[in-house]
Design an enzyme around this catalytic site. Sequence first.
Site, PDB file in Angstrom:
ATOM      1  N   ARG A  68       0.834  -1.211   0.000  1.00 34.12           N
ATOM      2  CA  ARG A  68       0.000   0.000   0.000  1.00 34.12           C
ATOM      3  C   ARG A  68       0.865   1.255   0.000  1.00 34.12           C
ATOM      4  NH1 ARG A  68      -5.541  -1.496   2.564  1.00 34.12           N
ATOM      5  NH2 ARG A  68      -5.493  -3.701   2.107  1.00 34.12           N
ATOM      6  N   LYS A  75     -18.066 -19.506  15.130  1.00 31.11           N
ATOM      7  CA  LYS A  75     -18.547 -18.686  14.009  1.00 31.11           C
ATOM      8  C   LYS A  75     -18.998 -19.584  12.874  1.00 31.11           C
ATOM      9  CE  LYS A  75     -15.523 -16.455  11.204  1.00 31.11           C
ATOM     10  NZ  LYS A  75     -14.692 -15.374  10.635  1.00 31.11           N
ATOM     11  N   SER A 114     -19.412  -2.398   1.610  1.00 27.70           N
ATOM     12  CA  SER A 114     -18.561  -1.252   1.311  1.00 27.70           C
ATOM     13  C   SER A 114     -17.823  -1.350  -0.014  1.00 27.70           C
ATOM     14  CB  SER A 114     -17.553  -1.068   2.435  1.00 27.70           C
ATOM     15  OG  SER A 114     -16.784  -2.246   2.603  1.00 27.70           O
ATOM     16  N   LYS A 116     -18.093   9.076   7.596  1.00 28.02           N
ATOM     17  CA  LYS A 116     -18.349   9.005   6.150  1.00 28.02           C
ATOM     18  C   LYS A 116     -19.519   9.934   5.795  1.00 28.02           C
ATOM     19  CE  LYS A 116     -16.431   4.361   6.373  1.00 28.02           C
ATOM     20  NZ  LYS A 116     -15.032   4.550   6.038  1.00 28.02           N
TER      21      LYS A 116
HETATM   22  N1  PLP Z   1     -17.352  -1.083   8.765  1.00 31.13           N
HETATM   23  C1  PLP Z   1     -17.222  -0.960   7.431  1.00 31.13           C
HETATM   24  C2  PLP Z   1     -18.117  -1.770   6.553  1.00 31.13           C
HETATM   25  C3  PLP Z   1     -16.267  -0.092   6.870  1.00 31.13           C
HETATM   26  O1  PLP Z   1     -16.137   0.013   5.547  1.00 31.13           O
HETATM   27  C4  PLP Z   1     -15.439   0.655   7.747  1.00 31.13           C
HETATM   28  C5  PLP Z   1     -14.405   1.611   7.253  1.00 31.13           C
HETATM   29  O2  PLP Z   1     -14.171   1.905   6.173  1.00 31.13           O
HETATM   30  C6  PLP Z   1     -15.624   0.508   9.120  1.00 31.13           C
HETATM   31  C7  PLP Z   1     -16.570  -0.381   9.601  1.00 31.13           C
HETATM   32  C8  PLP Z   1     -14.789   1.302  10.085  1.00 31.13           C
HETATM   33  O3  PLP Z   1     -15.273   2.616  10.180  1.00 31.13           O
HETATM   34  P1  PLP Z   1     -14.407   3.770  10.843  1.00 31.13           P
HETATM   35  O4  PLP Z   1     -13.643   4.384   9.734  1.00 31.13           O
HETATM   36  O5  PLP Z   1     -15.387   4.698  11.489  1.00 31.13           O
HETATM   37  O6  PLP Z   1     -13.528   3.105  11.866  1.00 31.13           O
END
Ligand code: PLP
Length: 409
Positions: A22, A157, A190, A249
């Site tokens: 990265r 899980k 996401s 976000k």
């Molecule tokens: N959950 C998902 C699906 C995410 O995409 C992300 C971050 O990109 C997070 C949790 C974590 O969020 P934060 O940036 O507030 O720690």
Amino acid sequence: MTDYRKTLEQHMLRLKQEGNYRYFLDVQKSARDFPRFYYEDAQGNTRTAVNWCSNDYLCMSVHESVAGRLAEVARQSGAGSGGTRNISGTTVCHRELEQTLASLHRKEAALLFGGAYLANVTALSTLGKLFPGMVFLSDERNHASIIEGIKHSGAEKMIFRHNDIQHLEQLLTGLPADRPRMIVFESVYSMSGNIAPVEAIVRLAQQHNALTYVDEVHAVGLYGRDGGGISALLQADHAPDIINGTLAKGFGVTGGYIAADRVIADAVRSFGSGFIFTTSLPPAICAAAARSIRIVREDHRLRLLFHEKVRQLRQMLAAYSVPWIPNPGHITPVRIGDAVRCREIAERLLDECGVYVQPVNYPTVPKGEECLRITVTTRHSEADMVCLAESLQYLLQADRQHHSVYIAA
Ligand code: PLP
């Protein structure tokens, strides 16, 4: 004897060879010009590009009233909180923000964390430990923070196929009736933009006496009548038990939270290591986030404008024959399918076209699903979209030609 340096260098070399190392771009963010930003290239020249990978979807990080509130409270209360929540780090601003979040999600209580990542890890690991014999049923595409939280709980899980309600039902049916269970999923995924069948999952959970935990990180602010996410589209008693969200976000600030019944929030507050043993968010951040939520809740035009921008962007890409992976959400992934090529295309987009898109590689997505994850914001103009679409058309064509020559050879 272990050669520590050499071992780590070998790990990094392998990562680089796979194309998964990265590289960060040091962006000079501009509140005035966002999504345009400035940066220095390798020769030290100041250059500019348009950001096509920000999660600041509604541009709330650069909203004057939100930034103004941050500055005002920082002047009043200082830069940091100076303590954990238990040791002088709970301020009026924390309390007010938690009340705002509980109301946004129609829940009795909310609990703040440094970020949604920490909220997921802490809430899942804590709740998993509080119910002996707990089984987590987790969607196969869940975020790293969910996977980590479940792992730290030490509980069993089971993974269900992505958004596959039949598979989830099969797994639930196979469990002994007396075993506690929690279904964990995201509302808007996401990377793919897929949306979970939230209502069907909750209904199934109710039939099988399961708790439900949904990550709404990419939905809060953007979906639901007043930005409460996908769960807010359902009747309150059909909503998941625990909602995880971010302030970073759709709300453009920083921090994360869960919203749930009072007893659930109180249990995580009382037993969650990642809540107890860390300095609380600065009061100014809480006040700015509360201001942002208020604006986003009240201004429905913001959400409409955002979804209109998503539609325009996709139309533009189609006009330039740029294929993206269709989905009902707001994320527009362009599949490349190879880590090295994905990085090369992203580099050329920045260098030659002034377009900034981060390549998304393993482990964020499975190998073979490497993509350019494109996100539009309320401030992207039609001219920005034309530039993106033209650039992608040109570079994807060049990549295909180069790649087919390579295969033929
Ligand atoms: N959950 C998902 C699906 C995410 O995409 C992300 C971050 O990109 C997070 C949790 C974590 O969020 P934060 O940036 O507030 O720690």
